[in-house]
Structures are given as C-alpha cells and as structure tokens.
Design a protein around this motif. Sequence first.
Motif, PDB file in Angstrom:
ATOM      1  N   VAL A 240     -11.300   1.694   0.759  1.00 43.64           N
ATOM      2  CA  VAL A 240      -9.912   2.019   0.466  1.00 43.64           C
ATOM      3  C   VAL A 240      -9.689   3.522   0.632  1.00 43.64           C
ATOM      4  CG1 VAL A 240      -8.092   1.886  -1.274  1.00 43.64           C
ATOM      5  CG2 VAL A 240      -9.861   0.130  -1.199  1.00 43.64           C
ATOM      6  N   LEU A 241      -8.662   3.867   1.387  1.00 39.91           N
ATOM      7  CA  LEU A 241      -8.284   5.263   1.581  1.00 39.91           C
ATOM      8  C   LEU A 241      -7.079   5.552   0.679  1.00 39.91           C
ATOM      9  CD1 LEU A 241      -8.520   5.449   5.479  1.00 39.91           C
ATOM     10  CD2 LEU A 241     -10.288   6.008   3.784  1.00 39.91           C
ATOM     11  N   ILE A 242      -7.293   6.398  -0.323  1.00 40.59           N
ATOM     12  CA  ILE A 242      -6.262   6.691  -1.314  1.00 40.59           C
ATOM     13  C   ILE A 242      -5.702   8.078  -1.020  1.00 40.59           C
ATOM     14  CG2 ILE A 242      -5.757   6.944  -3.770  1.00 40.59           C
ATOM     15  CD1 ILE A 242      -8.289   5.216  -4.292  1.00 40.59           C
ATOM     16  N   ASP A 243      -4.434   8.118  -0.662  1.00 41.38           N
ATOM     17  CA  ASP A 243      -3.790   9.384  -0.292  1.00 41.38           C
ATOM     18  C   ASP A 243      -2.588   9.620  -1.211  1.00 41.38           C
ATOM     19  OD1 ASP A 243      -2.763  11.634   0.863  1.00 41.38           O
ATOM     20  OD2 ASP A 243      -2.404  10.755   2.832  1.00 41.38           O
ATOM     21  N   HIS A 244      -2.794  10.423  -2.270  1.00 40.25           N
ATOM     22  CA  HIS A 244      -1.720  10.688  -3.228  1.00 40.25           C
ATOM     23  C   HIS A 244      -0.611  11.563  -2.640  1.00 40.25           C
ATOM     24  CE1 HIS A 244      -4.956   9.722  -6.229  1.00 40.25           C
ATOM     25  NE2 HIS A 244      -3.933   9.194  -6.878  1.00 40.25           N
ATOM     26  N   ARG A 245      -0.983  12.434  -1.721  1.00 37.45           N
ATOM     27  CA  ARG A 245      -0.056  13.440  -1.180  1.00 37.45           C
ATOM     28  C   ARG A 245       0.550  14.294  -2.293  1.00 37.45           C
ATOM     29  NH1 ARG A 245       2.587   9.252   3.182  1.00 37.45           N
ATOM     30  NH2 ARG A 245       0.684   8.995   4.410  1.00 37.45           N
ATOM     31  N   PHE A 246      -0.305  14.680  -3.233  1.00 33.22           N
ATOM     32  CA  PHE A 246       0.129  15.529  -4.331  1.00 33.22           C
ATOM     33  C   PHE A 246       0.760  16.816  -3.808  1.00 33.22           C
ATOM     34  CE2 PHE A 246      -3.240  13.462  -7.165  1.00 33.22           C
ATOM     35  CZ  PHE A 246      -2.296  12.706  -7.847  1.00 33.22           C
ATOM     36  N   PHE A 247       1.851  17.232  -4.439  1.00 37.34           N
ATOM     37  CA  PHE A 247       2.600  18.448  -4.108  1.00 37.34           C
ATOM     38  C   PHE A 247       3.239  18.387  -2.719  1.00 37.34           C
ATOM     39  CE2 PHE A 247       0.152  21.583  -7.092  1.00 37.34           C
ATOM     40  CZ  PHE A 247       0.622  20.884  -8.199  1.00 37.34           C
ATOM     41  N   ALA A 248       3.273  17.193  -2.114  1.00 36.29           N
ATOM     42  CA  ALA A 248       3.997  17.083  -0.836  1.00 36.29           C
ATOM     43  C   ALA A 248       5.456  17.456  -1.046  1.00 36.29           C
ATOM     44  CB  ALA A 248       3.882  15.661  -0.281  1.00 36.29           C
ATOM     45  N   ASN A 249       5.982  17.118  -2.207  1.00 33.89           N
ATOM     46  CA  ASN A 249       7.299  17.600  -2.617  1.00 33.89           C
ATOM     47  C   ASN A 249       7.075  18.822  -3.504  1.00 33.89           C
ATOM     48  OD1 ASN A 249       9.766  17.956  -4.248  1.00 33.89           O
ATOM     49  ND2 ASN A 249      10.458  16.095  -3.234  1.00 33.89           N
ATOM     50  N   GLU A 250       7.542  19.954  -3.069  1.00 32.21           N
ATOM     51  CA  GLU A 250       7.242  21.215  -3.744  1.00 32.21           C
ATOM     52  C   GLU A 250       7.783  21.257  -5.173  1.00 32.21           C
ATOM     53  OE1 GLU A 250       5.030  24.735  -3.278  1.00 32.21           O
ATOM     54  OE2 GLU A 250       5.310  23.017  -1.947  1.00 32.21           O
ATOM     55  N   GLU A 251       8.776  20.437  -5.475  1.00 30.61           N
ATOM     56  CA  GLU A 251       9.321  20.454  -6.832  1.00 30.61           C
ATOM     57  C   GLU A 251       8.277  20.029  -7.865  1.00 30.61           C
ATOM     58  OE1 GLU A 251      12.855  18.382  -9.463  1.00 30.61           O
ATOM     59  OE2 GLU A 251      13.230  18.786  -7.343  1.00 30.61           O
ATOM     60  N   ASP A 252       7.382  19.113  -7.495  1.00 29.81           N
ATOM     61  CA  ASP A 252       6.323  18.713  -8.412  1.00 29.81           C
ATOM     62  C   ASP A 252       5.456  19.908  -8.797  1.00 29.81           C
ATOM     63  OD1 ASP A 252       7.278  16.152  -8.089  1.00 29.81           O
ATOM     64  OD2 ASP A 252       5.661  15.518  -6.736  1.00 29.81           O
TER      65      ASP A 252
ATOM     66  N   GLY B 259       0.792  -1.224   0.000  1.00 33.50           N
ATOM     67  CA  GLY B 259       0.000   0.000   0.000  1.00 33.50           C
ATOM     68  C   GLY B 259       0.823   1.272   0.000  1.00 33.50           C
ATOM     69  N   LYS B 260       2.123   1.158   0.244  1.00 31.96           N
ATOM     70  CA  LYS B 260       2.978   2.349   0.248  1.00 31.96           C
ATOM     71  C   LYS B 260       3.467   2.642  -1.176  1.00 31.96           C
ATOM     72  CE  LYS B 260       2.447   2.066   4.662  1.00 31.96           C
ATOM     73  NZ  LYS B 260       1.365   2.848   5.309  1.00 31.96           N
ATOM     74  N   ASN B 261       4.247   3.721  -1.321  1.00 32.97           N
ATOM     75  CA  ASN B 261       4.910   4.046  -2.587  1.00 32.97           C
ATOM     76  C   ASN B 261       3.934   4.404  -3.707  1.00 32.97           C
ATOM     77  OD1 ASN B 261       7.425   4.269  -4.105  1.00 32.97           O
ATOM     78  ND2 ASN B 261       6.796   2.420  -5.184  1.00 32.97           N
ATOM     79  N   LEU B 262       2.743   4.907  -3.368  1.00 33.60           N
ATOM     80  CA  LEU B 262       1.775   5.310  -4.387  1.00 33.60           C
ATOM     81  C   LEU B 262       2.288   6.523  -5.154  1.00 33.60           C
ATOM     82  CD1 LEU B 262      -1.036   5.253  -5.749  1.00 33.60           C
ATOM     83  CD2 LEU B 262      -1.864   6.664  -3.831  1.00 33.60           C
ATOM     84  N   GLN B 263       2.317   6.412  -6.466  1.00 37.03           N
ATOM     85  CA  GLN B 263       2.720   7.513  -7.332  1.00 37.03           C
ATOM     86  C   GLN B 263       1.706   7.660  -8.460  1.00 37.03           C
ATOM     87  OE1 GLN B 263       7.037   6.904  -8.363  1.00 37.03           O
ATOM     88  NE2 GLN B 263       6.834   5.346  -6.779  1.00 37.03           N
ATOM     89  N   ASP B 264       1.468   8.907  -8.877  1.00 37.86           N
ATOM     90  CA  ASP B 264       0.522   9.160  -9.961  1.00 37.86           C
ATOM     91  C   ASP B 264       0.908  10.472 -10.636  1.00 37.86           C
ATOM     92  OD1 ASP B 264      -1.621   8.974 -11.707  1.00 37.86           O
ATOM     93  OD2 ASP B 264      -3.141   8.758 -10.147  1.00 37.86           O
ATOM     94  N   HIS B 265       0.392  10.669 -11.849  1.00 39.25           N
ATOM     95  CA  HIS B 265       0.684  11.877 -12.617  1.00 39.25           C
ATOM     96  C   HIS B 265      -0.321  12.976 -12.264  1.00 39.25           C
ATOM     97  CE1 HIS B 265       2.628   9.073 -15.809  1.00 39.25           C
ATOM     98  NE2 HIS B 265       3.572   9.666 -15.109  1.00 39.25           N
ATOM     99  N   VAL B 266       0.129  13.980 -11.532  1.00 39.83           N
ATOM    100  CA  VAL B 266      -0.740  15.112 -11.204  1.00 39.83           C
ATOM    101  C   VAL B 266      -0.823  16.009 -12.434  1.00 39.83           C
ATOM    102  CG1 VAL B 266       1.158  16.479 -10.208  1.00 39.83           C
ATOM    103  CG2 VAL B 266      -1.212  16.919  -9.508  1.00 39.83           C
ATOM    104  N   ASP B 267      -2.013  16.574 -12.670  1.00 33.94           N
ATOM    105  CA  ASP B 267      -2.319  17.185 -13.962  1.00 33.94           C
ATOM    106  C   ASP B 267      -3.012  18.536 -13.800  1.00 33.94           C
ATOM    107  OD1 ASP B 267      -2.947  16.611 -17.049  1.00 33.94           O
ATOM    108  OD2 ASP B 267      -4.796  17.372 -16.142  1.00 33.94           O
ATOM    109  N   GLY B 268      -2.612  19.499 -14.636  1.00 32.86           N
ATOM    110  CA  GLY B 268      -3.274  20.799 -14.702  1.00 32.86           C
ATOM    111  C   GLY B 268      -3.790  21.060 -16.106  1.00 32.86           C
TER     112      GLY B 268
END
Length: 567
Positions: free
Chosen positions: A434-446, A318-327
């Motif tokens: 299922v609790l899905i937590d992308h943590r988008f922008f947790a790393n400011e470089e993204d 369940g760890k290491n979830l990655q996805d393409h954040v989109d604008g």
Amino acid sequence: MSARKLVPEQGGDPFRHASSAGIIEGLRMKTESFDYIVVGAGSAGCVVANRLSTDPSVRVCLIEAGGSDNSLRIKVPAGILSLYGNPDYDYCFVGVPQPKLNNRRIPVNRGKALGGSSSINSMVYIRGAAEDYDEWAGLGCAGWAYYDVLPVFRKLERNLIAQDPRYHGTDGELLVDNPRDPNVLSGMFVKAGKNAGLPANKDFNAESQFGLGIYNVTQDRGQRFSSFSAFMRPVLDRKNLTLLSECEVIDLVIAEGRATGMRVRHEGQQKLLSASREIVLSAGAINSPEILMASGIGPANELQQIGITPVLDLPGVGKNLQDHVDGMITVRSRSTRTLGLSIANLPRIAAAPLQYFARRKGMLTTNYVEAGGFAKTRHANGPPDIQFHFVPGYRSHRGRLIEYGHGYAIHTCVLRPKSVGEIRLSRDSSRRDVLIDHRFFANEEDAMVLVEGIKIARKILAASEFDEVRGKEMLPGKDIGTDGEILAYLRAEALTVYHPVGTCKMGTDDMAVVDPATLKVRGVDGLRVADASVMPKLIGGNTNAPSMMIGQKASEMILDSAHRGGK
C-alpha cells in the motif's frame, strides 16, 4: 450518479488473479459458508458483528488479520509504548515521501490485533464537533447530521462519571470513564490554559469542545477497554458467530455484479469464504480500499497500470485521504513529578506494578495523553481548528521510543486539514503493498494553522503553573521563534496522530464510493463499507468513537434491509 459498469468477462471468476495452475488448486480450496462476513475486528467491525449475530438464525463470520489481544501490553494503559511499531500488534505502515515535509516518510500506525486500532490507541473518548456531522449532511449525506448521530453515540455508551444525560448514555456496552490516576502535571496543564484564554472544559463531548481538560477514556477500572472488549468478548459464545483471527483477505469474489465471498489466508492455507447475504468491510481507512482495489474495484486506469484487471471502475476508491498532521513541543525538566526514566525515579518505577495490580493506581495507569483540549487559531471560522494532546513525560527530541530523564510535551494537530491525499497499490505480485500519500501541507493553510497552534501551545507552557517544573525547550527550541522558523521546524519534524479517514467516502458526487443511506458500495450488490474510510470529511477529534458510531449505523441499515426482505 452511478458507478461505471462491471467488466462482464471478469464477473464470475473467483480466481481471476491466479495462474492456470492456481485455478486448478483453487477449485480444491476449502470453502466455508456464512450469511454475513465482517472484515476487521476493530472499532467498527466489532459493533457490526455483535449486532448482526443477535439473530440466531443467521451465521456471522468476523475476520481479523491480527492475533490475540490477550497481552498486558494491550491491557495495561502504559503498555502503549510497546505497541507502536511492534509488528505483532501494528501494521507498521510507512507513507511515501512527503514533498512539503522535506521528503520524509511518515509512519502510519494501525492496529493489527483483536480490537484493531482500539487495541493500540490512547483510549481517548472524543466524538468530534456537532458542526462536523452537520457538514457531512450538507455534503449530501442525509441521516448523518449531529442530531442523527448523537442518539447513536448515546446508545453505544455506558458513561461511568455521571456526565450530562442529554449527551451521554448509560446503557451501552462501551465504558467511558475518567483516568484512574492522572499525573499532577496534567492538572497543571488545564489550569495553565487561562494564560492562552482557554477555559477548563470538563466534557468535550457536550455543548462545546473549546478549552482544556482531562480526557475521558475507554477503560474498565484502569484497564484498556477496546471495541473487542466491549462488543465481542461478551458474545463469543454465540453459536452462530465465528471469529477467525490471523486471517488475511486476499481479494473478494465478484459474480454477476454481486460480492459472493472472498479468498483468505488462514492457518497456513488459502480458503474460500462465501457470504449468502452480505460482506461488510470494516478494515479501516487503509485496508478497506486496499481490499477493494486488490479485487479490481477502484480507478480502472490505475488498476490496469499495476496489472490488476478492473472489475468495477470506481474512481473514488483510495482517494480523499485525510489525517491530522501534528507538531510537538517537548521540554526537559529535572522534576521527578513528571513521568520518566531516571535513577531518582526508580522507587516509583519499582512500585508501579504493585500499585497497578493491587489498586489500579500509579504510573502504569497513564495513557500518556491524559489531558488536552481544543483551541481556535486566527484562521478558525467556526469550531476549534486545533487540538492538544498533553504528555506529562519527556518525549524524545531524537525520536526515540524511550529517552532517559524527565519532562513534558504538547502535541498540536490541525483538526480540519484542507490537504487531501490518496492510497494506491504498487505494482507488486502480492497486490498488498500500500502506498500512503497524505500530501501533508499541500494546502499551505494547514501549515499556517499549525504554526499558530504551536504558538498557542507555547503560551500555555509559559503560564506560571509550570514554573515549578520549568525546563529547557528541546523542540522546537528557544531560538525558533518566527513563523518561518516554526514552519521550517514543522517541515522537518511534523508527524500524524494516526487518524486516517475518507478513502471510501460516502456521498452523492462522482467520487463517492458508498451510498450514505445504506453504506453499500456503488455498483456492487452485497457489499458495504463501515469504518472511518466512509467519512467524507475528517472530524475534529479522535476517530475511535466515531468509527464505532459508523458501525452501529451500518448494522441498523443492514438489519432494516433484512427485515424488509432486502439482500
């Protein structure tokens, strides 16, 4: 490296989650036996089930929680608009509030039908960059470098457009073609790339991804060609192959350190399916870890907190979830050359069904993201770090599925995000929430990469090629210009392009869930994972074709093990 040991008192009890009354009922449960059980008739699972069932001496069962794909909504490319958010075909997951995105909950569309997400996606055929797979190998995943996986992609592919045979195959089952009737604006977009220093690229799966072009698609004469269409429908008459649709896995049966079967709900009753050889989870980056955790395989402390007795302490599940954040940039236009709903466009709309079913031409052939490409922001250090998906129709600035009028839009996504999230189960009696937590922008470089991507997309749209269809930019809007303003817009509006991976990653570190050489779950015999969840890092592109490649690699591992007498 080793997983923490199995909990002995739980090892042999297939009904460990049931009440005493439930155990008595469970003993009367109907049991069906197979050699192999593959969970998930999606991009990877259909490949696995096809390859394993080539041996007529073994019994293979393919399970799919969704139902039939026999619908025009699925088969006709333009029908995609009726699939997202439709519970008949989509799991309709929604993530937990994202602190860096104004606490918004992000939809996570995942296919729930024969074909899985390959039955609801945009049919774009992209493999990712060579550097992606070489990075996997560098992370300890020997056998997964680019020149290891390229022959696998070629083996699966039947390329219909005479692309470079060094990169493409012609003997596989998966049809790869050009769109039948791309909109004129898609060509404009490709030509406009020169305004941003982006050349035309006719093959994103060859030497370089860089540039803009019309995407190749997985279609058969203008009709969706899913993984199920390619790998399962032609072999459904195999007597040793059983397909169970609308069949939901409850949990796995673990006996003395081995996965021996699973409890499922099918045709209104619970059943016990046994597997004498192996179980392969190909349920995707959301459901594969969910099944493991519901079965007591995962981070022991977290499972105990929600009332699940741990069977195997495997902290990476369940760890290491990655996805393409989109604008998105979306533009209103008066031009009826774009796709759209309007009185002026009624003649084209009325003619579309006849055009499609007679000649496979016209508006209904569109997959909406007909064109796109790859670019480098100033933050890129290697291959392109952003991807575009161009839509020759108006994308609603209000978030509606269909908006009256005309226009065009560019989606821009961060290809190699540094933000990493996780999937957990909530404390509910079904163990299915299922609790899905992308943590988008947790790393400011993204966030900074996406801001730069929006600026490059604007350069493309500013090119003279768009003068004849130019209109008002509705989102972000002409008044949104500084980096800070664009970032604020993204926090309020950014979504995902639905490419979740990594939640059962392969590797050699303590958070690895599967062995790269076998895709076997660490610490459990007879259990493998073969889908996008095993990716240690998100690839730079769409994930459908890479998931099929993973399915092919897994099947070769299983067949090799069987040939050598392994179980």
